[in-house]
Write a protein that holds these residues in place. Structure first.
Motif, PDB file in Angstrom:
ATOM      1  N   THR A   4       0.853  -1.106  -0.097  1.00  0.00           N
ATOM      2  CA  THR A   4      -0.035  -0.048  -0.118  1.00  0.00           C
ATOM      3  C   THR A   4       0.834   1.173   0.010  1.00  0.00           C
ATOM      4  O   THR A   4       1.718   1.290   0.852  1.00  0.00           O
ATOM      5  CB  THR A   4      -0.929  -0.004   1.096  1.00  0.00           C
ATOM      6  OG1 THR A   4      -1.831  -1.153   0.952  1.00  0.00           O
ATOM      7  CG2 THR A   4      -1.725   1.333   1.393  1.00  0.00           C
ATOM      8  N   ILE A  43      -3.516   5.700   0.992  1.00  0.00           N
ATOM      9  CA  ILE A  43      -4.929   5.383   1.677  1.00  0.00           C
ATOM     10  C   ILE A  43      -5.758   6.720   1.581  1.00  0.00           C
ATOM     11  O   ILE A  43      -5.211   7.631   2.380  1.00  0.00           O
ATOM     12  CB  ILE A  43      -4.981   4.777   3.100  1.00  0.00           C
ATOM     13  CG1 ILE A  43      -3.884   3.720   3.539  1.00  0.00           C
ATOM     14  CG2 ILE A  43      -6.143   4.518   3.675  1.00  0.00           C
ATOM     15  CD1 ILE A  43      -3.457   3.412   4.507  1.00  0.00           C
ATOM     16  N   SER A  60     -12.514   4.412   3.257  1.00  0.00           N
ATOM     17  CA  SER A  60     -11.143   4.633   2.569  1.00  0.00           C
ATOM     18  C   SER A  60     -11.031   3.546   1.571  1.00  0.00           C
ATOM     19  O   SER A  60     -11.537   2.560   1.506  1.00  0.00           O
ATOM     20  CB  SER A  60     -10.093   4.524   3.606  1.00  0.00           C
ATOM     21  OG  SER A  60     -10.209   2.948   4.322  1.00  0.00           O
ATOM     22  N   ARG A  75      -7.679   1.821  -0.955  1.00  0.00           N
ATOM     23  CA  ARG A  75      -5.960   1.727  -0.800  1.00  0.00           C
ATOM     24  C   ARG A  75      -5.529   1.733  -2.325  1.00  0.00           C
ATOM     25  O   ARG A  75      -6.080   0.942  -3.207  1.00  0.00           O
ATOM     26  CB  ARG A  75      -5.846   0.693  -0.071  1.00  0.00           C
ATOM     27  CG  ARG A  75      -6.027   0.929   1.428  1.00  0.00           C
ATOM     28  CD  ARG A  75      -5.863  -0.571   2.311  1.00  0.00           C
ATOM     29  NE  ARG A  75      -6.036  -0.237   3.794  1.00  0.00           N
ATOM     30  CZ  ARG A  75      -5.185  -0.036   4.661  1.00  0.00           C
ATOM     31  NH1 ARG A  75      -3.912  -0.130   4.170  1.00  0.00           N
ATOM     32  NH2 ARG A  75      -5.211   0.221   5.788  1.00  0.00           N
ATOM     33  N   THR A 132      -1.746   0.863  -4.399  1.00  0.00           N
ATOM     34  CA  THR A 132      -0.444   0.386  -4.368  1.00  0.00           C
ATOM     35  C   THR A 132       0.385   1.175  -5.110  1.00  0.00           C
ATOM     36  O   THR A 132       0.317   1.841  -5.820  1.00  0.00           O
ATOM     37  CB  THR A 132      -0.447  -1.320  -4.824  1.00  0.00           C
ATOM     38  OG1 THR A 132      -0.582  -1.186  -6.100  1.00  0.00           O
ATOM     39  CG2 THR A 132      -1.438  -2.075  -4.068  1.00  0.00           C
ATOM     40  N   PRO A 173       3.604   3.781   3.328  1.00  0.00           N
ATOM     41  CA  PRO A 173       1.968   4.253   2.990  1.00  0.00           C
ATOM     42  C   PRO A 173       1.825   5.763   3.699  1.00  0.00           C
ATOM     43  O   PRO A 173       2.079   6.055   4.908  1.00  0.00           O
ATOM     44  CB  PRO A 173       1.003   3.309   3.340  1.00  0.00           C
ATOM     45  CG  PRO A 173       1.905   2.257   4.643  1.00  0.00           C
ATOM     46  CD  PRO A 173       3.279   2.596   4.539  1.00  0.00           C
ATOM     47  N   HIS A 215      -6.411   4.229  10.921  1.00  0.00           N
ATOM     48  CA  HIS A 215      -5.236   3.652   9.964  1.00  0.00           C
ATOM     49  C   HIS A 215      -4.114   3.418  10.727  1.00  0.00           C
ATOM     50  O   HIS A 215      -2.855   3.278   9.834  1.00  0.00           O
ATOM     51  CB  HIS A 215      -5.172   4.770   8.818  1.00  0.00           C
ATOM     52  CG  HIS A 215      -6.366   5.287   8.050  1.00  0.00           C
ATOM     53  ND1 HIS A 215      -7.037   4.077   7.271  1.00  0.00           N
ATOM     54  CD2 HIS A 215      -7.116   6.104   7.881  1.00  0.00           C
ATOM     55  CE1 HIS A 215      -8.168   4.596   6.866  1.00  0.00           C
ATOM     56  NE2 HIS A 215      -8.049   5.745   7.088  1.00  0.00           N
TER      57      HIS A 215
END
Length: 551
Positions: free
Chosen positions: A43, A46, A54, A56, A58, A258, A278
């Motif tokens: 990830t 976010i 939310s 996500r 990559t 992330p 998170h």
């Protein structure tokens, strides 16, 4: 870049710069995370919606989307060195646009979304941006000025269609997701940053691809030797600011960490919820937001981040104490100006905190106070704080100078910060507060020229004269003398007029009617008399009361 040294002295002694001569920022913070055995399906981003849900994304997805946008821009004629303006909230579109522009060697011009038509128009025209990627909320302001923007050929707008614009995602769907990043020199221009406030017509500072890496020592120190295992990063700062990008977003991706994005205005309660949901462990929060965040955290359960960083404005002792009480950790600081990047920092536990000093010179750099001839002064002597020559994070020059050389080079090649201060014997720096002109006040959004706000209000057809003062501290209070009979809707009309042209960064939040504006013999507004007037909360009619303007 730092390797968890046991002392500040060890950090300085063992540090070595490792920035290659050929360096592309987008490749470093995105493509590199998908190559050479790295797991590109980790990830990277976010994005949290207003309802708490939310999504996500990559590193691999960001790379493919950035490739598509780079192909779109290339098909429109954008070439290396051309400027592309970006005015987007934190989120996927902002991430993709930043990576796409820098990967193709073009120059990104980030513009905060809280600016109105006048500061927006100056940044677009001065930079000569050929393409703009803007949020739909900025379209009314852009429509007001677009006829005068001769260089602006295309406008991309995510999730909205309007005459003269192209919908962002529709165009992306037709583009290829294959694009090879340009192998740029580390000193190739990557960004033009203007001050984040709407004050005047400032020049844009041109920063190279290596600027982010040049500020990493100070950033990593302020975030308690960032990164650590399990770190998730977040910032409350506007993603279109140098502070957000170079102190949080890009350093996090450089290390494969992330980043959480929370689009929209800063809300301390929502921020605390995001930190908890998170698992945010490393956060950069500007001083104005940090005070509100600590106040909100003092009265409710919340997550406890591993590291909090702030700056560049120094924190006072009261704010340090409030942060410790609310989060159980110190707020470290990173200091520097746009032209130098982060060049000094403190770290509780590694060194003594001495508010309001923002800390000590970052490893790999030297900061000295110099005189008007560029000569280094002794420790404790007052002068202009300057950074060592050839500092990697330094800017290339101002855009108006066509990037032929830094405009702030002093004698001996020192990079002048433009801030007075001293360096003491322990290598702490003590910058003095920024001096403001008599016509300029520091609001919660940044410096604002009262005369410029008055000039915009005076252009409204139903306003005979206007005066603006700072009241209460950090907010603008405007007095409007109507031209003829005032209507009940006058204040709402004038408020909307100001917000469209100045944005929330420069428009007054309090508007009041006044029968006759007090003027001096030379025609200037007697602001002292306006400051002495109490707000008429109990006025008999609504049009006589002050009205808070919505942000």
């Amino acid at each position: 870049m730092l390797n968890n040294p046991r002392s500040y002295e060890e950090a300085c002694r063992t540090f070595r710069w490792k920035i290659p001569d050929r360096y592309n920022l987008a490749f470093d913070v995105c493509d590199r995370q998908t190559m050479a055995g790295a797991d590109g399906h980790r990830t990277a981003l976010i994005v949290e919606g207003p309802d708490g849900t939310s999504e996500r994304y990559t590193f691999h997805v960001l790379r493919l989307l950035a490739n598509r946008l780079a192909n779109v821009l290339q098909a429109w004629g954008v070439t290396p060195g051309d400027r592309v303006a970006l005015a987007l909230p934190a989120g996927l579109e902002a991430a993709v646009a930043l990576l796409a522009v820098t990967r193709m060697g073009a120059v990104a011009v980030p513009i905060p979304t809280n600016l109105g038509a006048e500061p927006l128009g100056w940044r677009l025209s001065d930079s000569g941006a050929q393409v703009a990627v803007v949020d739909a909320e900025l379209l009314p302001a852009l429509d007001l000025i677009r006829s005068g923007l001769t260089a602006l050929a295309r406008v991309l707008v995510p999730n909205a269609a309007a005459p003269g614009t192209t919908e962002f995602w529709s165009e992306m769907e037709r583009a290829s997701d294959a694009f090879a990043p340009l192998v740029t020199p580390a000193g190739h221009p990557a960004f033009i940053f203007y001050p984040p406030d709407g004050c005047g017509k400032p020049p844009g500072a041109v920063l190279p691809h290596r600027a982010m890496a040049g500020g990493l020592p100070a950033v990593e120190m302020s975030l308690s030797f960032f990164p650590q295992f399990g770190d998730v990063a977040w910032t409350s700062a506007d993603w279109m600011s140098a502070e957000a990008l170079f102190r949080a977003v890009l350093p996090a991706w450089h290390h494969g960490v992330p980043v959480v994005a929370t689009p929209g205005p800063f809300d301390p309660a929502r921020a605390l919820d995001s930190l908890s949901r998170h698992g945010v462990r490393a956060a950069y929060v500007p001083p104005a937001h940090l005070a509100r965040l600590a106040e909100a955290a003092s009265g409710r359960p919340h997550a406890m981040p591993r590291a909090l960083a702030s700056g560049p404005a120094p924190l006072d002792e009261a704010l340090h104490e409030a942060v410790i009480k609310a989060f159980g950790i110190h707020a470290n600081e990173a200091w520097g100006v746009i032209e130098t990047g982060a060049v000094a920092a403190n770290l509780a536990g590694l060194m003594e905190l001495r508010p309001p000093s923002p800390g000590r010179t970052a490893p790999g750099l030297t900061i000295e106070a110099v005189d008007d001839r560029g000569r280094v002064l002794k420790a404790g002597e007052r002068g202009v704080l300057a950074v060592s020559p050839n500092a990697p994070g330094s800017f290339l020059g101002y855009w108006g100078d066509r990037v032929e050389g830094p405009a702030r080079r002093g004698g001996g090649g020192w990079m002048l910060t433009g801030r007075l201060g001293v360096r003491d014997l322990d290598n702490y720096i003590w910058p003095e507060p920024l001096a403001l002109s008599d016509d300029t006040v520091m609001t919660t959004e940044g410096p604002t020229r009262l005369g410029a706000v008055e000039a915009v209000l005076n252009l409204h057809p139903t306003v005979s004269a206007a005066g603006v003062v700072e009241w209460p501290e950090g907010e603008l209070r405007a007095f409007v003398q109507p031209r003829g009979l005032a209507t009940p809707a006058l204040l709402d009309e004038v408020g909307a007029w100001a917000r469209l042209r100045l944005g929330t960064a420069g428009s007054p939040r309090r508007l009041e009617l006044i029968e006759t504006l007090p003027l001096a013999v030379d025609g200037s507004v007697l602001r002292a008399e306006l400051l002495a007037r109490a707000p008429r909360i109990d006025a008999p009619t609504a049009e006589d009361r002050w009205r808070p303007q919505r942000k």
